[in-house]
Design an enzyme around this catalytic site. Structure first.
Site, PDB file in Angstrom:
ATOM      1  N   PHE A 149     -40.920  68.955  15.850  1.00 29.67           N
ATOM      2  CA  PHE A 149     -40.543  70.182  15.128  1.00 29.67           C
ATOM      3  C   PHE A 149     -39.074  70.528  15.278  1.00 29.67           C
ATOM      4  O   PHE A 149     -38.506  71.230  14.444  1.00 29.67           O
ATOM      5  CB  PHE A 149     -41.408  71.364  15.611  1.00 29.67           C
ATOM      6  N   GLU A 176     -46.089  69.493  11.835  1.00 30.15           N
ATOM      7  CA  GLU A 176     -46.817  70.475  11.013  1.00 30.15           C
ATOM      8  C   GLU A 176     -46.228  71.883  11.168  1.00 30.15           C
ATOM      9  O   GLU A 176     -46.566  72.783  10.411  1.00 30.15           O
ATOM     10  CB  GLU A 176     -48.321  70.454  11.343  1.00 30.15           C
ATOM     11  N   SER A 226     -42.916  64.752  22.418  1.00 28.82           N
ATOM     12  CA  SER A 226     -43.054  64.965  23.860  1.00 28.82           C
ATOM     13  C   SER A 226     -43.509  63.669  24.547  1.00 28.82           C
ATOM     14  O   SER A 226     -44.089  62.784  23.914  1.00 28.82           O
ATOM     15  CB  SER A 226     -44.068  66.083  24.103  1.00 28.82           C
ATOM     16  N   CYS A 281     -33.756  68.147  22.609  1.00 27.11           N
ATOM     17  CA  CYS A 281     -34.055  67.151  23.649  1.00 27.11           C
ATOM     18  C   CYS A 281     -32.818  66.837  24.473  1.00 27.11           C
ATOM     19  O   CYS A 281     -32.915  66.237  25.530  1.00 27.11           O
ATOM     20  CB  CYS A 281     -34.613  65.885  23.028  1.00 27.11           C
ATOM     21  N   GLU A 381     -40.629  69.955  31.614  1.00 22.27           N
ATOM     22  CA  GLU A 381     -39.748  70.230  30.477  1.00 22.27           C
ATOM     23  C   GLU A 381     -40.176  71.582  29.896  1.00 22.27           C
ATOM     24  O   GLU A 381     -41.311  71.741  29.458  1.00 22.27           O
ATOM     25  CB  GLU A 381     -39.885  69.144  29.405  1.00 22.27           C
TER      26      GLU A 381
HETATM   27  P1  NAD Z   1     -45.016  66.813  19.970  1.00 24.37           P
HETATM   28  O1  NAD Z   1     -45.152  65.641  20.864  1.00 24.37           O
HETATM   29  O2  NAD Z   1     -45.958  67.947  20.132  1.00 24.37           O
HETATM   30  O3  NAD Z   1     -45.150  66.359  18.429  1.00 24.37           O
HETATM   31  C1  NAD Z   1     -44.398  65.294  17.907  1.00 24.37           C
HETATM   32  C2  NAD Z   1     -45.170  64.669  16.747  1.00 24.37           C
HETATM   33  O4  NAD Z   1     -46.409  64.149  17.238  1.00 24.37           O
HETATM   34  C3  NAD Z   1     -45.513  65.665  15.642  1.00 24.37           C
HETATM   35  O5  NAD Z   1     -45.370  65.022  14.391  1.00 24.37           O
HETATM   36  C4  NAD Z   1     -46.964  66.001  15.927  1.00 24.37           C
HETATM   37  O6  NAD Z   1     -47.690  66.331  14.759  1.00 24.37           O
HETATM   38  C5  NAD Z   1     -47.503  64.724  16.522  1.00 24.37           C
HETATM   39  N1  NAD Z   1     -48.569  64.970  17.500  1.00 24.37           N
HETATM   40  C6  NAD Z   1     -48.739  66.071  18.297  1.00 24.37           C
HETATM   41  N2  NAD Z   1     -49.841  65.923  19.052  1.00 24.37           N
HETATM   42  C7  NAD Z   1     -50.369  64.722  18.762  1.00 24.37           C
HETATM   43  C8  NAD Z   1     -51.518  64.003  19.232  1.00 24.37           C
HETATM   44  N3  NAD Z   1     -52.314  64.504  20.175  1.00 24.37           N
HETATM   45  N4  NAD Z   1     -51.758  62.785  18.716  1.00 24.37           N
HETATM   46  C9  NAD Z   1     -50.951  62.265  17.771  1.00 24.37           C
HETATM   47  N5  NAD Z   1     -49.859  62.904  17.277  1.00 24.37           N
HETATM   48  C10 NAD Z   1     -49.569  64.114  17.774  1.00 24.37           C
HETATM   49  O7  NAD Z   1     -43.492  67.316  20.085  1.00 24.37           O
HETATM   50  P2  NAD Z   1     -42.847  68.630  19.472  1.00 24.37           P
HETATM   51  O8  NAD Z   1     -43.321  69.814  20.240  1.00 24.37           O
HETATM   52  O9  NAD Z   1     -42.981  68.628  18.000  1.00 24.37           O
HETATM   53  O10 NAD Z   1     -41.304  68.358  19.801  1.00 24.37           O
HETATM   54  C11 NAD Z   1     -40.702  68.703  21.030  1.00 24.37           C
HETATM   55  C12 NAD Z   1     -40.680  67.513  21.973  1.00 24.37           C
HETATM   56  O11 NAD Z   1     -39.971  66.433  21.369  1.00 24.37           O
HETATM   57  C13 NAD Z   1     -39.943  67.809  23.271  1.00 24.37           C
HETATM   58  O12 NAD Z   1     -40.656  67.202  24.313  1.00 24.37           O
HETATM   59  C14 NAD Z   1     -38.591  67.137  23.074  1.00 24.37           C
HETATM   60  O13 NAD Z   1     -37.929  66.756  24.258  1.00 24.37           O
HETATM   61  C15 NAD Z   1     -38.988  65.934  22.281  1.00 24.37           C
HETATM   62  N6  NAD Z   1     -37.863  65.394  21.547  1.00 24.37           N
HETATM   63  C16 NAD Z   1     -37.303  64.246  22.012  1.00 24.37           C
HETATM   64  C17 NAD Z   1     -36.202  63.705  21.388  1.00 24.37           C
HETATM   65  C18 NAD Z   1     -35.575  62.438  21.899  1.00 24.37           C
HETATM   66  O14 NAD Z   1     -34.699  61.928  21.240  1.00 24.37           O
HETATM   67  N7  NAD Z   1     -35.980  61.920  23.038  1.00 24.37           N
HETATM   68  C19 NAD Z   1     -35.675  64.320  20.246  1.00 24.37           C
HETATM   69  C20 NAD Z   1     -36.285  65.491  19.784  1.00 24.37           C
HETATM   70  C21 NAD Z   1     -37.378  66.021  20.449  1.00 24.37           C
END
Ligand code: NAD
Length: 496
Positions: A149, A176, A226, A281, A381
């Site tokens: 997101f 989403e 994440s 991130c 985090e």
């Molecule tokens: P998230 O892991 O909740 O979601 C990421 C994606 O995975 C979304 O498209 C989501 O719909 C999908 N998803 C969520 N739960 C899932 C499941 N159980 N099974 C399959 N798919 C699933 O992450 P978020 O809250 O959207 O974003 C924030 C996180 O992203 C933080 O941890 C941040 O550090 C990380 N992030 C990392 C970087 C990097 O370059 N390392 C960059 C941006 C964000």
């Protein structure tokens, strides 16, 4: 209220059913739309569309592909504020920050415009007598991008410009929580005359993700999110035989040595800690104050942080709301946990008076001093506007702290000592390092990626790694003159 759905075969697609999720404006708390979460059949339809478009796109000349990329670049540059407004409306980050996000994505589009050069192979004449060898890079097929997101435009743009330029077709599964920017980008591609099916969007949750991971038609997956989900995506995707790069969470430390320019360090800590409400991130979440500098440094950080205006991102605030009410409350719980574990609350954002609607998901800048490494504010985090200060005696203590941390996305050192800086970038176990630079996000022609639990897989995003990830090499050995008529010889061919 708008319904936000998919993009298939070059046009909007409502889907054939499945569940929905609310989309909220975080600055008002108002539900502004609902996003359709794809069922398995609709996800398969998106994959099939990408598969159908692949053969023709793969064979489209580099000249034509590059022309489309340049056109996309021009349109995006002209309309970046329009996209930024969509980001602010669903994510909450302030408009200036959203424009910055789009600009960093645009840089990857510009990098991908150089694809003819990036795909150049090698040629060796007379490797053996009158035998020549050359190597080529070819696209993989349909590839999937699953994005988080916090950067609804930039993170997909870390990947799709290069994937498409290299001749792949793409299925994007956005978060989403802020799904609209993906559809805006899909329309822009259509306007740039990208053939239908080369860029497809499927909105969804785990149902869509699992299909993208399991379906054998999808050849590679680029994931950002994440750490637990990154690990899951990597394991499930590679078990299905795919190429996977899965970028995970972070806990970024900024070390300040006593000889540093403390004003510079304080500005940096505040900008990197509270920009985008800490939902980056690469945000700094831990300031490691070394030796005698701590009291003065904390004072300077607190003084600056107290001047930050929290409010609606369209009204000129410095910092916007958090993405959802649940996330806001989760971050506030961490502050309470830190306080009751003995951290000193220097600045408390829980009672912030924001310039915005009362139902916005507000949390102001928060600073916790004397944080210990066993407190949850340190181990987890948090992904919010909370800066923890850990005090240590020496440079070696600071380095040991970072290297023991399970995350390794970004880090920074503030110092005027060149020798210390040289040691730090050599010794620290983190993928992206800043020296007097708090958010060392590499340019598009370098690669972006962390170490340890911040990345699963061996390819970072964009730059040379991006080109390698979205192509596979082929080496071709040829003989045209004096073909051998040496008769049967079952021995292993030897070069002469
Ligand atoms: P998230 O892991 O909740 O979601 C990421 C994606 O995975 C979304 O498209 C989501 O719909 C999908 N998803 C969520 N739960 C899932 C499941 N159980 N099974 C399959 N798919 C699933 O992450 P978020 O809250 O959207 O974003 C924030 C996180 O992203 C933080 O941890 C941040 O550090 C990380 N992030 C990392 C970087 C990097 O370059 N390392 C960059 C941006 C964000």
């Amino acid at each position: 209220m708008q319904t936000i759905a998919h993009w298939l075969d070059g046009k909007a697609f409502a889907g054939t059913g499945g569940t929905t999720a609310p989309v909220t404006n975080p600055a008002t708390g108002v539900v502004t739309g609902e996003v359709t979460l794809a069922n398995v059949a609709d996800t398969r339809a998106a994959i099939d569309s990408a598969a159908k478009a692949f053969p023709a796109w793969r064979d489209t000349s580099l000249t034509r592909r590059t022309q489309i990329l340049f056109r996309f670049r021009e349109l995006l540059n002209e309309r970046k504020e329009e996209l930024a407004r969509l980001i602010t409306a669903e994510h909450g980050k302030v408009l200036a920050d959203a424009i910055g996000e789009v600009s960093r994505g645009l840089e990857v589009v510009e990098f991908a415009c150089g694809i003819p050069h990036l795909l150049q192979g090698g040629y060796t004449e007379n490797a053996s007598t009158k035998v020549d060898i050359f190597s080529i890079r070819q696209p993989l097929g349909p590839v999937a991008i699953i994005s988080p997101f916090n950067f609804p435009a930039m993170v997909p743009m870390w990947f799709f410009p290069i994937a498409i330029a290299a001749g792949n077709t793409v299925v994007l599964k956005p978060s989403e929580k802020d799904p609209s920017p993906s559809l805006w980008l899909a329309r822009l591609w259509a306007e740039a005359e990208l053939p239908a099916g080369v860029f497809t969007v499927v909105q969804g949750d785990q149902v869509a993700v699992d299909e993208l991971l399991d379906n054998p038609v999808v050849k590679a997956v680029s994931f950002v999110g994440s750490t637990p989900i990154a690990r899951y995506v990597y394991q499930r995707g590679t078990a299905a035989g795919k190429r996977v790069q899965a970028l995970g969470g972070a806990k970024n430390h900024m070390v300040v040595l006593p000889d540093a320019d403390l004003d510079l360090a304080a500005d940096a800590a505040v900008n990197a800690g509270f920009g985008s409400a800490g939902e980056r991130c690469m945000a700094i979440s831990v300031v490691v104050a070394v030796g005698g500098a701590a009291d003065e440094l904390v004072g300077k950080i607190a003084e600056r942080a107290a001047t930050i205006k929290t409010g609606d991102g369209t009204r000129g605030a410095d910092m916007g709301p958090l993405v959802t009410r649940a996330h806001r409350d989760h971050v506030a719980d961490y502050i309470a946990a830190g306080e009751s574990a003995g951290a000193t609350v220097i600045l408390d954002g829980r009672g912030v008076e924001a310039d915005g609607a009362t139902d916005g998901f507000w949390l102001g800048p928060t600073i916790l001093d004397n944080v210990a490494t066993d407190m949850s504010v340190y181990t987890d985090e948090i992904f919010g506007p909370v800066l923890s200060v850990v005090r240590v005696d020496t440079y070696d203590d600071a380095l040991a702290l970072i290297n023991a941390n399970p995350y390794g996305n970004g880090t920074a050192l503030f110092t005027n000592d060149g020798g210390a800086a040289r040691r730090f970038h050599n010794e620290v176990e983190v993928g992206m390092v800043g020296i007097n630079v708090p958010i060392p996000v590499p340019m598009s022609y370098y690669s972006f990626g962390g170490w340890k639990n911040s990345l699963f897989g061996d390819a970072h995003a964009h730059g040379a790694d991006g080109v390698r990830f979205f192509t596979r090499t082929k080496a071709v050995t040829t003989r045209w003159l004096d073909p051998s008529h040496g008769g049967l010889n079952l021995g292993f061919p030897q070069n002469r």
